[in-house]
Design a protein around this motif. Structure first.
Motif, PDB file in Angstrom:
ATOM      1  N   LYS A 178      13.307  -8.695  -3.942  1.00  0.00           N
ATOM      2  CA  LYS A 178      13.644  -8.375  -2.546  1.00  0.00           C
ATOM      3  C   LYS A 178      13.278  -9.547  -1.640  1.00  0.00           C
ATOM      4  CE  LYS A 178      13.145  -3.401  -3.169  1.00  0.00           C
ATOM      5  NZ  LYS A 178      12.413  -2.178  -2.819  1.00  0.00           N
ATOM      6  N   PHE A 179      12.868 -10.664  -2.264  1.00  0.00           N
ATOM      7  CA  PHE A 179      12.487 -11.828  -1.450  1.00  0.00           C
ATOM      8  C   PHE A 179      13.712 -12.366  -0.704  1.00  0.00           C
ATOM      9  CE2 PHE A 179      11.540 -16.209  -0.432  1.00  0.00           C
ATOM     10  CZ  PHE A 179      10.281 -16.071   0.141  1.00  0.00           C
ATOM     11  N   PHE A 186       3.043   4.791  11.086  1.00  0.00           N
ATOM     12  CA  PHE A 186       3.899   3.602  11.010  1.00  0.00           C
ATOM     13  C   PHE A 186       4.345   3.417   9.567  1.00  0.00           C
ATOM     14  CE2 PHE A 186       3.646  -1.379  11.506  1.00  0.00           C
ATOM     15  CZ  PHE A 186       5.026  -1.465  11.414  1.00  0.00           C
ATOM     16  N   MET A 187       5.648   3.606   9.312  1.00  0.00           N
ATOM     17  CA  MET A 187       6.201   3.284   7.990  1.00  0.00           C
ATOM     18  C   MET A 187       6.517   1.795   7.999  1.00  0.00           C
ATOM     19  SD  MET A 187       9.581   4.709   6.003  1.00  0.00           S
ATOM     20  CE  MET A 187       8.984   6.358   5.668  1.00  0.00           C
ATOM     21  N   SER A 188       5.821   1.029   7.131  1.00  0.00           N
ATOM     22  CA  SER A 188       5.858  -0.429   7.249  1.00  0.00           C
ATOM     23  C   SER A 188       5.962  -1.112   5.896  1.00  0.00           C
ATOM     24  CB  SER A 188       4.576  -0.903   7.956  1.00  0.00           C
ATOM     25  OG  SER A 188       4.448  -2.307   7.913  1.00  0.00           O
ATOM     26  N   HIS A 189       6.556  -2.315   5.914  1.00  0.00           N
ATOM     27  CA  HIS A 189       6.615  -3.186   4.744  1.00  0.00           C
ATOM     28  C   HIS A 189       5.267  -3.833   4.460  1.00  0.00           C
ATOM     29  CE1 HIS A 189       6.778  -5.679   8.232  1.00  0.00           C
ATOM     30  NE2 HIS A 189       6.861  -6.805   7.562  1.00  0.00           N
ATOM     31  N   CYS A 190       4.343  -3.728   5.402  1.00  0.00           N
ATOM     32  CA  CYS A 190       2.986  -4.285   5.257  1.00  0.00           C
ATOM     33  C   CYS A 190       2.950  -5.805   5.273  1.00  0.00           C
ATOM     34  CB  CYS A 190       2.279  -3.747   4.016  1.00  0.00           C
ATOM     35  SG  CYS A 190       1.924  -1.991   4.141  1.00  0.00           S
ATOM     36  N   GLY A 191       3.802  -6.433   6.101  1.00  0.00           N
ATOM     37  CA  GLY A 191       3.576  -7.837   6.438  1.00  0.00           C
ATOM     38  C   GLY A 191       2.249  -7.910   7.181  1.00  0.00           C
ATOM     39  N   TRP A 192       1.541  -9.039   7.088  1.00  0.00           N
ATOM     40  CA  TRP A 192       0.179  -9.083   7.645  1.00  0.00           C
ATOM     41  C   TRP A 192       0.175  -8.912   9.169  1.00  0.00           C
ATOM     42  CZ3 TRP A 192      -4.036  -7.365   6.449  1.00  0.00           C
ATOM     43  CH2 TRP A 192      -5.227  -7.727   7.087  1.00  0.00           C
ATOM     44  N   ASN A 193       1.171  -9.454   9.836  1.00  0.00           N
ATOM     45  CA  ASN A 193       1.274  -9.273  11.282  1.00  0.00           C
ATOM     46  C   ASN A 193       1.314  -7.786  11.633  1.00  0.00           C
ATOM     47  OD1 ASN A 193       1.349 -11.138  13.393  1.00  0.00           O
ATOM     48  ND2 ASN A 193       3.499 -10.781  13.779  1.00  0.00           N
ATOM     49  N   SER A 194       2.201  -7.047  10.950  1.00  0.00           N
ATOM     50  CA  SER A 194       2.349  -5.610  11.196  1.00  0.00           C
ATOM     51  C   SER A 194       1.064  -4.859  10.855  1.00  0.00           C
ATOM     52  CB  SER A 194       3.511  -5.043  10.376  1.00  0.00           C
ATOM     53  OG  SER A 194       4.745  -5.520  10.873  1.00  0.00           O
ATOM     54  N   CYS A 195       0.409  -5.245   9.761  1.00  0.00           N
ATOM     55  CA  CYS A 195      -0.855  -4.594   9.389  1.00  0.00           C
ATOM     56  C   CYS A 195      -1.905  -4.769  10.476  1.00  0.00           C
ATOM     57  CB  CYS A 195      -1.384  -5.157   8.064  1.00  0.00           C
ATOM     58  SG  CYS A 195      -0.447  -4.644   6.614  1.00  0.00           S
ATOM     59  N   MET A 196      -2.078  -6.001  10.948  1.00  0.00           N
ATOM     60  CA  MET A 196      -3.101  -6.250  11.976  1.00  0.00           C
ATOM     61  C   MET A 196      -2.780  -5.510  13.278  1.00  0.00           C
ATOM     62  SD  MET A 196      -5.803  -7.770  11.104  1.00  0.00           S
ATOM     63  CE  MET A 196      -6.575  -8.226  12.655  1.00  0.00           C
ATOM     64  N   LEU A 249       2.245   4.262   6.521  1.00  0.00           N
ATOM     65  CA  LEU A 249       2.985   4.669   5.321  1.00  0.00           C
ATOM     66  C   LEU A 249       3.472   3.374   4.693  1.00  0.00           C
ATOM     67  CD1 LEU A 249       5.370   7.716   5.951  1.00  0.00           C
ATOM     68  CD2 LEU A 249       3.714   7.424   4.120  1.00  0.00           C
ATOM     69  N   ALA A 250       2.811   2.938   3.640  1.00  0.00           N
ATOM     70  CA  ALA A 250       3.029   1.589   3.105  1.00  0.00           C
ATOM     71  C   ALA A 250       4.205   1.557   2.135  1.00  0.00           C
ATOM     72  CB  ALA A 250       1.754   1.119   2.408  1.00  0.00           C
ATOM     73  N   TRP A 251       5.132   0.647   2.440  1.00  0.00           N
ATOM     74  CA  TRP A 251       6.311   0.472   1.577  1.00  0.00           C
ATOM     75  C   TRP A 251       6.556  -1.032   1.440  1.00  0.00           C
ATOM     76  CZ3 TRP A 251      11.368   3.744   2.491  1.00  0.00           C
ATOM     77  CH2 TRP A 251      12.253   3.541   1.428  1.00  0.00           C
ATOM     78  N   PRO A 252       5.713  -1.718   0.640  1.00  0.00           N
ATOM     79  CA  PRO A 252       5.840  -3.176   0.528  1.00  0.00           C
ATOM     80  C   PRO A 252       7.146  -3.586  -0.135  1.00  0.00           C
ATOM     81  CG  PRO A 252       4.246  -2.344  -1.057  1.00  0.00           C
ATOM     82  CD  PRO A 252       4.627  -1.182  -0.181  1.00  0.00           C
ATOM     83  N   MET A 253       7.674  -4.733   0.300  1.00  0.00           N
ATOM     84  CA  MET A 253       8.985  -5.190  -0.176  1.00  0.00           C
ATOM     85  C   MET A 253       8.904  -6.489  -0.981  1.00  0.00           C
ATOM     86  SD  MET A 253      11.283  -3.019   0.956  1.00  0.00           S
ATOM     87  CE  MET A 253      11.224  -1.572   2.004  1.00  0.00           C
ATOM     88  N   GLN A 264       3.033  -8.609   0.312  1.00  0.00           N
ATOM     89  CA  GLN A 264       2.945  -7.275   0.914  1.00  0.00           C
ATOM     90  C   GLN A 264       2.302  -6.211   0.006  1.00  0.00           C
ATOM     91  OE1 GLN A 264       7.022  -6.766   2.221  1.00  0.00           O
ATOM     92  NE2 GLN A 264       6.879  -8.592   3.518  1.00  0.00           N
ATOM     93  N   PRO A 265       2.513  -6.231  -1.333  1.00  0.00           N
ATOM     94  CA  PRO A 265       1.813  -5.244  -2.169  1.00  0.00           C
ATOM     95  C   PRO A 265       0.287  -5.325  -2.051  1.00  0.00           C
ATOM     96  CG  PRO A 265       3.613  -6.234  -3.404  1.00  0.00           C
ATOM     97  CD  PRO A 265       3.486  -7.018  -2.129  1.00  0.00           C
ATOM     98  N   TRP A 266      -0.240  -6.544  -1.896  1.00  0.00           N
ATOM     99  CA  TRP A 266      -1.692  -6.706  -1.726  1.00  0.00           C
ATOM    100  C   TRP A 266      -2.144  -6.129  -0.387  1.00  0.00           C
ATOM    101  CZ3 TRP A 266      -5.277  -7.672  -5.177  1.00  0.00           C
ATOM    102  CH2 TRP A 266      -4.925  -8.299  -6.372  1.00  0.00           C
ATOM    103  N   ASN A 267      -1.385  -6.408   0.668  1.00  0.00           N
ATOM    104  CA  ASN A 267      -1.735  -5.861   1.988  1.00  0.00           C
ATOM    105  C   ASN A 267      -1.722  -4.332   1.955  1.00  0.00           C
ATOM    106  OD1 ASN A 267      -1.781  -8.511   2.866  1.00  0.00           O
ATOM    107  ND2 ASN A 267       0.239  -8.435   3.813  1.00  0.00           N
ATOM    108  N   ALA A 268      -0.713  -3.790   1.258  1.00  0.00           N
ATOM    109  CA  ALA A 268      -0.606  -2.325   1.147  1.00  0.00           C
ATOM    110  C   ALA A 268      -1.820  -1.756   0.421  1.00  0.00           C
ATOM    111  CB  ALA A 268       0.677  -1.959   0.411  1.00  0.00           C
TER     112      ALA A 268
END
Length: 467
Positions: free
Chosen positions: A94-95, A357-367, A377-381, A385-389
């Motif tokens: 998905k990159f 917040f349903m999020s891809h868990c980019g670090w900006n969004s996480c912070m 609601l973590a949905w890494p892409m 992002q999987p680590w942030n999730a």
């Protein structure tokens, strides 16, 4: 002789003490963090110069509502690069590989940036270069200038930063606070971006220190662990996050508020789920249909920002219009709204009506979500992002994963989405998560107050630059 010494002393005194050059990487999540950090440094009275190609500087400015008048922008002509439409993701990756040409083009900033440094080197006592690690090749010539020094501003979390390097060097020591499940990076990065990153990281050896957009209250353990890894030995570290602007001080771009905020004003407290997958994620039509049905069937209020990933040049032509199920917006009227353009995420997360917040868990969004006290609601892409999730769900316990790690590359069906939404928004477990997130958010926000842990680190960094 005495006269010459007096002249030298006068020349030194007439120099500007410190000038800061900031070199961001041309992807939205990176541009945004470096621009916010630049505003923060300039508030200390230090002159800050942001360097980039015209297209990317324009992109950063157009999506930031802070007062940028104190920042000096050096906009170099954008070299030609391909800017294809976002590639529809596959089950393999998905990159956003369509952005690679713009990443490669960023290397061409090296010569104009080096010339700019030489131009300033005789006018200042100290040249400070703060750069994204992925721009190391651009700033590498600072080491040939005697009064220049460089710092890497890391746009990823210390947790992710530590574990990915620790894993890469063969897990040389035991770690307390290990996540229950080690995230897999399979399919998260393309071969091209891995080569690009390896090339950039090889050129980071001469830096003086590292900056993190994080707070010791969240990741102190992992910031300390980074000191144990050889690549960070002898480097100074400052964790100065969150670097977000105070919502009450944001100047308004115009007198009218964004439509999404107007809609949120009419909803009950903590009743709305906000959905956004950032600026580098594209969903397939099939996944959009499943997500739409899952949200509708959950019968929960929602605000969904539905956009494709940015193109390499965000000003270059039309983007694909997502296809929602027929009659969807009529059926969900009053329950939810779908926004298909840029939306003010920080203000949305800071709104009292938003409860998840349903999020891809980019670090900006996480912070942003952590600081605003909103559970995820973590949905890494892709990418890290999987680590942030994992940090959000396993370590901080302020979120849940939409689907198990093993199934994140697959199509997620509407019933899985519906269950995850209800679990976060209406269950006792979700209520406890919301309470934890709000408590942590207050603590993280207060870490920026006088005497707070992040404010002390920022003061320490500014004092170090002025030494």
């Amino acid at each position: 002789m005495a006269s010459d010494q007096h002249k030298d002393s006068h020349n030194k005194n007439s120099l500007e003490p410190v000038v800061v050059f900031v070199v961001p990487f041309p992807a939205q999540g990176h541009l945004n963090q470096l621009l916010q950090f630049s505003c923060l440094i300039s508030s200390y009275g230090l002159p800050v110069h942001i360097v980039g190609f015209k297209t990317h500087i324009h992109q950063a400015k157009s999506r930031n509502f802070q007062d940028l008048n104190k920042i000096h922008f050096h906009e170099f002509p954008t070299p030609h690069f391909d800017s294809p439409p976002p590639i529809i993701p596959t089950s393999i990756t998905k990159f956003p590989t369509h952005l690679q040409p713009s990443f490669e083009a960023s290397k061409k900033l090296r010569e104009p940036f080096t010339n700019l440094l030489h131009e300033f080197s005789n006018k200042v006592r100290r040249l400070v270069v703060i750069h994204d690690p992925l721009m190391s090749s651009v700033v590498q010539d600072f080491s040939t200038i005697p009064n220049a020094e460089s710092y890497a501003f890391n746009c990823i979390s210390p947790f992710t930063h530590f574990f990915t390097f620790w894993d890469a060097i063969g897990r040389p020591f035991q770690v307390e606070g290990m996540p229950k499940v080690i995230p897999s990076m399979e399919g998260c990065l393309s071969f091209e971006i891995m080569n690009f990153m390896a090339y950039q990281y090889e050129l980071m050896h001469n830096r003086t220190g590292d900056l993190f957009n994080s707070c010791r209250l969240i990741e102190g353990t992992y910031i300390d662990l980074l000191n144990k890894i050889e690549m960070n030995a002898n480097n100074k570290q400052w964790s100065i996050g969150p670097i977000l602007p105070d919502l009450t001080t944001l100047p308004r771009a115009s007198t009218s508020r964004h439509e999404s905020l107007e809609w949120l004003d009419k909803q009950g407290p903590k009743s709305v789920l906000y959905i956004s997958f950032g600026s580098s994620t594209t969903l397939t039509d099939e996944q959009i249909q499943e997500l739409a049905m899952g949200l509708e069937n959950s019968k929960k209020k929602f605000l969904w920002v539905l956009r494709d990933a940015d193109k390499g040049n965000v000003f270059d032509g039309e983007t694909r219009k997502a296809r929602l199920p027929e009659g969807y917006q009529e059926r969900t009227e009053g329950k939810g709204i779908v926004v298909t353009d840029w939306a003010p995420q920080l203000e949305i997360l800071g709104h009292s009506s938003v409860g998840g917040f349903m999020s891809h868990c980019g670090w900006n969004s996480c912070m942003e979500s952590i600081t605003m006290g909103v559970p995820i609601l973590a949905w890494p892409m892709h990418s890290e992002q999987p680590w942030n999730a994992t940090l959000i769900t396993d370590i901080l316990e302020i979120g849940i994963q939409v689907t198990e790690q093993a199934h994140q590359m697959e199509l997620v069906d509407s019933s899985t989405i519906e269950k995850a939404v209800n679990r976060l928004m209406v269950s006792k477990e979700g209520e406890e998560m919301r309470s934890r997130a709000e408590k942590l958010g207050k603590q993280v926000w207060q870490s920026r107050d006088e005497g707070g842990v992040s404010q002390l680190e920022l003061n320490s960094f500014i004092a170090h630059l002025r030494r």
